[in-house]
Structure formats: structure tokens, C-alpha cells
Write an enzyme that holds these catalytic residues in place. Structure first.
Site, PDB file in Angstrom:
ATOM      1  CG  HIS A 136      -2.066  -0.849   1.105  1.00 23.24           C
ATOM      2  ND1 HIS A 136      -2.098  -2.142   1.399  1.00 23.24           N
ATOM      3  CD2 HIS A 136      -3.306  -0.553   0.699  1.00 23.24           C
ATOM      4  CE1 HIS A 136      -3.364  -2.869   1.193  1.00 23.24           C
ATOM      5  NE2 HIS A 136      -4.257  -1.770   0.776  1.00 23.24           N
ATOM      6  CE  LYS A 140      -4.183  -0.438   4.689  1.00 29.51           C
ATOM      7  NZ  LYS A 140      -5.504   0.135   5.110  1.00 29.51           N
TER       8      LYS A 140
END
Ligand SMILES: NC(=O)C1=CN([C@@H]2O[C@H](COP(=O)(O)OP(=O)(O)OC[C@H]3O[C@@H](n4cnc5c(N)ncnc54)[C@H](O)[C@@H]3O)[C@@H](O)[C@H]2O)C=CC1
Ligand SMILES: O=C(O)C1=N[C@H](C(=O)O)C[C@H](O)C1
EC number: 1.17.1.8
Length: 252
Positions: A136, A140
């Protein structure tokens, strides 16, 4: 023609919230009536006459948002991660006192990601080894991703129902974290890299072969067909629905 579904977005200034605001504004049969972010009063959701609230906020507030929406009789579509059996159980209990109201909590609304999880559950019983890698963007806040947890839980359940034992692993000397997190006996590894959006690889191994199931979200628009599907269906699904599988006619 029927009246549009009136939709509120919670977390509207965030990456997913802003994308959802645009998708709702452009969708046939939906009307955006409220767009809230941190510090805004949730009463404006009901003041605006919203029938469905979409929550893309942060793990620390999402459950409370859902309870507030249920008290107001508003259906909820939740994309925020951080849910576990206990928090889902509390929502299930609350829904007993909110008859007719629906909540859909889905760790991933991208159709390809939901299919990848389904394929992984299907493949799990045929492979001795399995590990999950999620990758990711570095902004995040949670790791491993909600999708990776859901994937690993589904794989573990499929292995258990096929009577399989633990994944083989002779590691006896290790640095903390080197083998990733243990989710129901399945190792999950989290990568955070600038340039990425949301990606997952499920690696399934047998002697002499490897099956890789990979999904990539290159843009947050990939989540929108699933979000809009849930917004359109949630009122017709009283109670709690976890995952998008049932809405897509896939086995959970
Ligand atoms: N289910 C899915 O398909 C997907 C889920 N996600 C999840 O969605 C969540 C949000 O992700 P991003 O948009 O990237 O995060 P973000 O950090 O860009 O956005 C979160 C927003 O929520 C706001 N917020 C914080 N507290 C709030 C409150 N009490 N009321 C209203 N708004 C509040 C923040 O100010 C921020 O604007 C994360 O949990 C992420 O893992 C992300 C992508 C897809
Ligand atoms: O934070 C994100 O970006 C994402 N969060 C969800 C998750 O934790 O699984 C869904 C997707 O992976 C993007």
C-alpha cells in the site's frame, strides 16, 4: 421514475471520501445530500434526510459512527478498516434494536479484489503452503490491511474445513517481524511504498509449483462500482452483511 437514494458521505475530505463524493454525484439514481469530515456534527446526516451513509473515516471512529447512524435509522455502507469480531458483534446486537436497517461492512470494494479473495478460498485446500503480501501507499494508518486480514481468515477457514494442518515452517531463529503477522495461522506481510495505491498477492505453494493470485488497484476509482452497488442494495438487506461477496453472488 423512482426518487433518488439520498446519500451522506462521512470522511468526505479524505482520499476515499472525496472519490466517493464524486462517484455519488455522477451516479444515476443517487443524490448526495451531506458530506461530512472530522469535527462536523453527525446530526446533519439526518437533518439532510439521508437514507444511506457511506463511512470512509478512520478505524478509531468508524464503529461509533455506525452506532450513531443506526440510532437515527440510517442504513450504512462501511469501507473503513479496523473491524474485528467484537466490533461486528456489537453492531449485530444493535441491529436487533433497529429492525429493517442494513449495514454493509466491506474491507475492499474493488471487484477484482473480492474475486481474488474468492479464488484464494477456492484454491486454499489444494496447496500445502500459503502466505499473503499486501502492498500500500505509505499514508495508510493500519497494517496489515483489512483486505489481507479478510483474505487470510477466508483461507484459514477453507483449510480448516478441508482438515488441513498448519502451514509448514521450520523457522526457529528470527528477527521480530521477519515472518510477518499471524492471522489465523496464515502469515501476512505488509509493504508500504510511495507510488503504490492498494495491491495484494496470495502465494500458494506445493512441491514444484507456485500459484500467485494478484490484484492491483492503481486508482481509487476501482472501489467505486462496489461502493455504488452497496449503496443501492443496503436498504434491501436488513441486518449486517460483511464483505461484498454476497452482493456479487459469490460464496463467502
Ligand atoms: N473498503 C475499501 O474498499 C477501502 C477501504 N479503505 C479504508 O478507508 C479508510 C479511509 O481511507 P483513506 O480515505 O485513504 O483515509 P484518509 O485519511 O484519506 O481519510 C479519512 C478521512 O476521515 C476523516 N475523519 C476522521 N475522523 C472523522 C470523523 N469522526 N468523522 C468524519 N470524518 C472523519 C479524516 O479527516 C479524513 O479526511 C481506511 O480505513 C482505509 O483502509 C480505503 C480504500 C478502499
Ligand atoms: O487504506 C487503503 O488504501 C486501503 N484500505 C483497505 C484495506 O485496508 O484493505 C482496502 C484497500 O486495500 C485500500
Amino acid at each position: 421514475m423512482s426518487e433518488p437514494i439520498r446519500v451522506a458521505v462521512l470522511g468526505a475530505s479524505g482520499r476515499m471520501g472525496a472519490t466517493t463524493v464524486r462517484a455519488v454525484q455522477e451516479a444515476d439514481g443517487l443524490e448526495l445530500v451531506a458530506a461530512l469530515d472530522a469535527g462536523d456534527d453527525l446530526r446533519s446526516v439526518t437533518d439532510a434526510g439521508a437514507q444511506v451513509a457511506v463511512d470512509f473515516t478512520v478505524p478509531s471512529v468508524t464503529e461509533q459512527n455506525v452506532h450513531t447512524m443506526l440510532d437515527a435509522g440510517v442504513h450504512v455502507v462501511v469501507g473503513t478498516t479496523g473491524w474485528d469480531d467484537a466490533s461486528l458483534g456489537r453492531v449485530r446486537d444493535h441491529l436487533l434494536r433497529a429492525p429493517g436497517v442494513g449495514v454493509v461492512v466491506a474491507p475492499n470494494f474493488a471487484l477484482g479484489a473480492v474475486l481474488a479473495m474468492s479464488f484464494a478460498r477456492q484454491a486454499a485446500r489444494w496447496f500445502e503452503s500459503v502466505e499473503v503480501v499486501e502492498l500500500h501507499h505509505p499514508d495508510k494508518v493500519d497494517a496489515p490491511s483489512g483486505t489481507a486480514r479478510h483474505t487470510a481468515q477466508g483461507i484459514a477457514a477453507a483449510r480448516a474445513s478441508a482438515g488441513m494442518g498448519p502451514v509448514p515452517d521450520a523457522t526457529s531463529q528470527t528477527l521480530d517481524g521477519a515472518r510477518g503477522a499471524d492471522v489465523d495461522g496464515v502469515r501476512v506481510h505488509a509493504v508500504r511504498l510511495r507510488g503504490l495505491v492498494a495491491h495484494e498477492e496470495i502465494l500458494l505453494g506445493n512441491a514444484g509449483e507456485l500459484l500467485t493470485i494478484r490484484h492491483d488497484s492503481f486508482d481509487r476509482v476501482s472501489f467505486m462500482p462496489g461502493v455504488l452497488l452497496a449503496v443501492r442494495q443496503v436498504a434491501g438487506r436488513p441486518g449486517l452483511t460483511v464483505g461484498l461477496e454476497d452482493l456479487l453472488g459469490l460464496q463467502a
